[in-house]
Design a protein around this motif. Structure first.
Motif, PDB file in Angstrom:
ATOM      1  N   VAL A 160       0.821  -1.326   0.017  1.00 46.40           N
ATOM      2  CA  VAL A 160      -0.123   0.080   0.090  1.00 46.40           C
ATOM      3  C   VAL A 160       0.805   1.351  -0.025  1.00 46.40           C
ATOM      4  N   THR A 161       1.822   1.276   0.739  1.00 43.55           N
ATOM      5  CA  THR A 161       3.043   2.398   0.760  1.00 43.55           C
ATOM      6  C   THR A 161       3.319   2.591  -0.411  1.00 43.55           C
ATOM      7  N   GLN A 162       3.952   1.755  -1.213  1.00 46.69           N
ATOM      8  CA  GLN A 162       4.326   1.953  -2.486  1.00 46.69           C
ATOM      9  C   GLN A 162       3.248   2.170  -3.422  1.00 46.69           C
ATOM     10  N   LEU A 163       2.216   1.791  -3.507  1.00 42.20           N
ATOM     11  CA  LEU A 163       1.199   2.276  -4.485  1.00 42.20           C
ATOM     12  C   LEU A 163       0.841   3.942  -3.966  1.00 42.20           C
ATOM     13  N   THR A 180      -5.577  -8.596  -6.075  1.00 46.54           N
ATOM     14  CA  THR A 180      -5.980  -9.543  -4.786  1.00 46.54           C
ATOM     15  C   THR A 180      -4.725  -9.070  -4.091  1.00 46.54           C
ATOM     16  N   SER A 181      -4.744  -9.659  -2.812  1.00 47.86           N
ATOM     17  CA  SER A 181      -3.746  -9.211  -2.127  1.00 47.86           C
ATOM     18  C   SER A 181      -3.035 -10.544  -1.219  1.00 47.86           C
ATOM     19  N   LEU A 226       2.826  -6.255   6.310  1.00 51.02           N
ATOM     20  CA  LEU A 226       2.611  -5.687   5.310  1.00 51.02           C
ATOM     21  C   LEU A 226       1.346  -6.422   4.077  1.00 51.02           C
ATOM     22  N   SER A 227       0.655  -5.663   3.390  1.00 56.91           N
ATOM     23  CA  SER A 227      -0.218  -6.348   2.594  1.00 56.91           C
ATOM     24  C   SER A 227       0.294  -5.898   1.051  1.00 56.91           C
ATOM     25  N   TYR A 228       0.516  -6.940   0.530  1.00 55.82           N
ATOM     26  CA  TYR A 228       0.928  -6.814  -1.005  1.00 55.82           C
ATOM     27  C   TYR A 228      -0.247  -7.031  -2.311  1.00 55.82           C
TER      28      TYR A 228
END
Length: 109
Positions: free
Chosen positions: A35-38, A63-64, A70-72
């Motif tokens: 989420v941070t990268q997004l 999908t995650s 962390l959620s990817y």
């Protein structure tokens, strides 16, 4: 008329009808992101990012997976990029048409 398919398509288009959702999908073209990268890639804020990711998840565009805290997120339906690329192609054609119209008008001024 097949009302059901039109309702489904309209809902599908609604899911894609936000600039941040489109930016999220574009950011995921080359692989999964946190989420941070997004947020960094799209300029989206935490609160709105979660809401938009939820919409994309509900429509099976993303999908995650969890890894610790962390959620990817990753793309779940690569065919959506065919649609997005076609949208860009149509946009570019529209811009070109408009430019030709403006050029034609300016010739008479």
């Amino acid at each position: 008329m097949k009302q059901g398919i039109h309702i489904y398509k309209a809902n599908l288009f609604k899911a894609l009808a936000h600039p941040l959702r489109l930016a999220i999908l574009d950011a995921l073209r080359d692989g999964e992101k946190t989420v941070t990268q997004l947020q960094e890639l799209t300029g989206g804020e935490q609160a709105s990012m979660s809401q938009h990711l939820k919409v994309l998840r509900n429509h099976h565009f993303v999908t995650s997976r969890r890894d610790g805290t962390l959620s990817y997120y990753r793309n779940e339906d690569p065919d959506v990029y065919k649609f997005l690329d076609l949208g860009r192609q149509i946009y570019e054609q529209q811009v070109t048409r408009r430019k030709h119209e403006l050029d034609a008008i300016s010739q008479f001024e």
